[in-house]
Scaffold this motif. Structure first.
Motif, PDB file in Angstrom:
ATOM      1  N   ASN A 146       0.815  -1.219   0.000  1.00 38.94           N
ATOM      2  CA  ASN A 146       0.000   0.000   0.000  1.00 38.94           C
ATOM      3  C   ASN A 146       0.852   1.274   0.000  1.00 38.94           C
ATOM      4  N   ASP A 147       1.998   1.220  -0.653  1.00 37.34           N
ATOM      5  CA  ASP A 147       2.893   2.381  -0.667  1.00 37.34           C
ATOM      6  C   ASP A 147       2.873   3.135  -1.999  1.00 37.34           C
ATOM      7  N   ASP A 148       1.821   2.911  -2.782  1.00 35.90           N
ATOM      8  CA  ASP A 148       1.656   3.614  -4.050  1.00 35.90           C
ATOM      9  C   ASP A 148       1.518   5.124  -3.792  1.00 35.90           C
ATOM     10  N   GLU A 149       2.352   5.911  -4.450  1.00 38.61           N
ATOM     11  CA  GLU A 149       2.394   7.354  -4.192  1.00 38.61           C
ATOM     12  C   GLU A 149       1.048   8.030  -4.425  1.00 38.61           C
ATOM     13  N   LYS A 150       0.389   7.695  -5.529  1.00 35.49           N
ATOM     14  CA  LYS A 150      -0.920   8.303  -5.837  1.00 35.49           C
ATOM     15  C   LYS A 150      -1.931   7.968  -4.740  1.00 35.49           C
ATOM     16  N   ASP A 151      -1.950   6.723  -4.300  1.00 33.38           N
ATOM     17  CA  ASP A 151      -2.891   6.328  -3.255  1.00 33.38           C
ATOM     18  C   ASP A 151      -2.589   7.038  -1.938  1.00 33.38           C
ATOM     19  N   ILE A 152      -1.326   7.204  -1.612  1.00 32.74           N
ATOM     20  CA  ILE A 152      -0.965   7.898  -0.375  1.00 32.74           C
ATOM     21  C   ILE A 152      -1.443   9.343  -0.422  1.00 32.74           C
ATOM     22  N   ILE A 153      -1.251  10.016  -1.550  1.00 31.32           N
ATOM     23  CA  ILE A 153      -1.722  11.402  -1.699  1.00 31.32           C
ATOM     24  C   ILE A 153      -3.242  11.453  -1.564  1.00 31.32           C
ATOM     25  N   GLU A 154      -3.936  10.488  -2.175  1.00 36.64           N
ATOM     26  CA  GLU A 154      -5.401  10.444  -2.062  1.00 36.64           C
ATOM     27  C   GLU A 154      -5.829  10.154  -0.620  1.00 36.64           C
ATOM     28  N   ARG A 155      -5.111   9.292   0.051  1.00 32.71           N
ATOM     29  CA  ARG A 155      -5.407   9.004   1.463  1.00 32.71           C
ATOM     30  C   ARG A 155      -5.273  10.255   2.314  1.00 32.71           C
ATOM     31  N   LEU A 156      -4.174  10.969   2.104  1.00 33.82           N
ATOM     32  CA  LEU A 156      -3.957  12.201   2.872  1.00 33.82           C
ATOM     33  C   LEU A 156      -5.058  13.225   2.584  1.00 33.82           C
ATOM     34  N   GLY A 157      -5.444  13.347   1.317  1.00 34.98           N
ATOM     35  CA  GLY A 157      -6.530  14.260   0.962  1.00 34.98           C
ATOM     36  C   GLY A 157      -7.839  13.875   1.627  1.00 34.98           C
ATOM     37  N   PHE A 158      -8.133  12.580   1.650  1.00 34.42           N
ATOM     38  CA  PHE A 158      -9.341  12.102   2.313  1.00 34.42           C
ATOM     39  C   PHE A 158      -9.291  12.427   3.801  1.00 34.42           C
ATOM     40  N   ILE A 159      -8.160  12.161   4.426  1.00 27.60           N
ATOM     41  CA  ILE A 159      -8.014  12.444   5.856  1.00 27.60           C
ATOM     42  C   ILE A 159      -8.218  13.932   6.116  1.00 27.60           C
ATOM     43  N   LYS A 160      -7.628  14.772   5.287  1.00 26.36           N
ATOM     44  CA  LYS A 160      -7.794  16.217   5.433  1.00 26.36           C
ATOM     45  C   LYS A 160      -9.273  16.607   5.315  1.00 26.36           C
ATOM     46  N   SER A 161     -10.004  15.925   4.420  1.00 27.76           N
ATOM     47  CA  SER A 161     -11.423  16.250   4.214  1.00 27.76           C
ATOM     48  C   SER A 161     -12.278  15.941   5.444  1.00 27.76           C
ATOM     49  N   LEU A 162     -11.759  15.140   6.364  1.00 27.95           N
ATOM     50  CA  LEU A 162     -12.513  14.817   7.572  1.00 27.95           C
ATOM     51  C   LEU A 162     -12.566  15.994   8.537  1.00 27.95           C
ATOM     52  N   GLY A 163     -11.684  16.961   8.338  1.00 28.71           N
ATOM     53  CA  GLY A 163     -11.752  18.195   9.107  1.00 28.71           C
ATOM     54  C   GLY A 163     -10.989  18.178  10.416  1.00 28.71           C
ATOM     55  N   SER A 164     -11.398  19.103  11.283  1.00 25.38           N
ATOM     56  CA  SER A 164     -10.655  19.362  12.524  1.00 25.38           C
ATOM     57  C   SER A 164     -10.811  18.256  13.561  1.00 25.38           C
ATOM     58  N   VAL A 165     -11.701  17.299  13.341  1.00 26.09           N
ATOM     59  CA  VAL A 165     -11.807  16.179  14.285  1.00 26.09           C
ATOM     60  C   VAL A 165     -10.555  15.318  14.259  1.00 26.09           C
ATOM     61  N   VAL A 166      -9.812  15.372  13.153  1.00 21.99           N
ATOM     62  CA  VAL A 166      -8.572  14.595  13.052  1.00 21.99           C
ATOM     63  C   VAL A 166      -7.494  15.347  13.813  1.00 21.99           C
ATOM     64  N   LYS A 167      -7.124  14.817  14.957  1.00 21.47           N
ATOM     65  CA  LYS A 167      -6.150  15.468  15.825  1.00 21.47           C
ATOM     66  C   LYS A 167      -4.719  15.119  15.447  1.00 21.47           C
ATOM     67  N   GLN A 168      -4.562  13.975  14.775  1.00 21.79           N
ATOM     68  CA  GLN A 168      -3.212  13.515  14.466  1.00 21.79           C
ATOM     69  C   GLN A 168      -3.289  12.396  13.432  1.00 21.79           C
ATOM     70  N   VAL A 169      -2.248  12.305  12.617  1.00 24.39           N
ATOM     71  CA  VAL A 169      -2.083  11.194  11.695  1.00 24.39           C
ATOM     72  C   VAL A 169      -0.797  10.480  12.084  1.00 24.39           C
ATOM     73  N   ASP A 170      -0.912   9.195  12.353  1.00 24.18           N
ATOM     74  CA  ASP A 170       0.252   8.384  12.689  1.00 24.18           C
ATOM     75  C   ASP A 170       0.643   7.570  11.463  1.00 24.18           C
ATOM     76  N   ILE A 171       1.812   7.849  10.924  1.00 26.63           N
ATOM     77  CA  ILE A 171       2.340   7.058   9.814  1.00 26.63           C
ATOM     78  C   ILE A 171       3.068   5.874  10.435  1.00 26.63           C
ATOM     79  N   LEU A 172       2.585   4.680  10.128  1.00 29.05           N
ATOM     80  CA  LEU A 172       3.136   3.470  10.741  1.00 29.05           C
ATOM     81  C   LEU A 172       3.976   2.714   9.729  1.00 29.05           C
ATOM     82  N   LYS A 173       5.274   2.641   9.979  1.00 26.86           N
ATOM     83  CA  LYS A 173       6.189   1.925   9.094  1.00 26.86           C
ATOM     84  C   LYS A 173       6.058   0.423   9.314  1.00 26.86           C
ATOM     85  N   TYR A 174       5.978  -0.295   8.209  1.00 28.48           N
ATOM     86  CA  TYR A 174       5.933  -1.755   8.292  1.00 28.48           C
ATOM     87  C   TYR A 174       7.177  -2.282   8.990  1.00 28.48           C
TER      88      TYR A 174
END
Length: 173
Positions: A99-127
């Protein structure tokens, strides 16, 4: 913290326990991948202070290839949790060649951002492969044993992209 596996699959137990804990003023976190009916999940949210939520992929196909399930319900539930104003910490596991496809990661981040201020933090978890020895001791084949290590530069780039759009980020794993 109700965690698992998938704690929300034990809906009745978590609901009863969380209601008792809440009456005692105890802060409650629910750790979930979100692949559960909204009826059950929304019932738990009445007692939960913060949701620890996994978003493993934005692309339905990438998600299906890595987890054997499509992610429509997961993304819909994340949106509904955000609409309720429930605080969230989003975890983004990054697994090389899964799941390290660059396009998908950018889309994931955009989706997370769209959730708004309820998102207090994003934890990037390395395999990591710390579970490999446990699988071996149980006589179970470890399907991911040949995966390469995650590139630290890639993780740093994901962090920079997340911060660029205003997300608070940590790196774990």
């Amino acid at each position: 913290t109700f965690s698992g596996g998938e704690a929300a699959l034990q809906y009745l137990f978590v609901l009863e326990t969380a209601s008792l804990l809440k009456k005692s003023g105890i802060h409650i976190a629910l750790d979930t991948a979100g692949n559960i009916s909204w009826n059950n999940l929304s019932g738990l949210l009445d007692y939960v202070d913060i949701v620890l939520y996994d978003i493993k992929a934005y692309s339905s196909q990438i998600h299906r290839e890595g987890t054997q399930v499509f992610n429509r319900l997961i993304l819909e539930n994340a949106q509904k949790i955000a609409e309720l104003g429930k605080e969230m910490i989003i975890r983004m596991p990054i697994i090389p060649s899964i799941n390290d496809d660059e396009k998908d990661i950018i889309e994931r981040l955009g989706f997370i951002k769209s959730l708004g201020s309820v998102v207090k933090q994003v934890d990037i978890l390395k395999y990591h492969n710390l579970g490999e020895s446990k699988y071996k001791s149980l006589g179970i084949d470890y399907d991911l044993k040949n995966l390469p290590s995650i590139n630290s530069d890639k993780i740093d780039e994901i962090k920079k992209n997340a911060e660029k759009i205003g997300l608070s980020v940590t790196i774990g794993g």
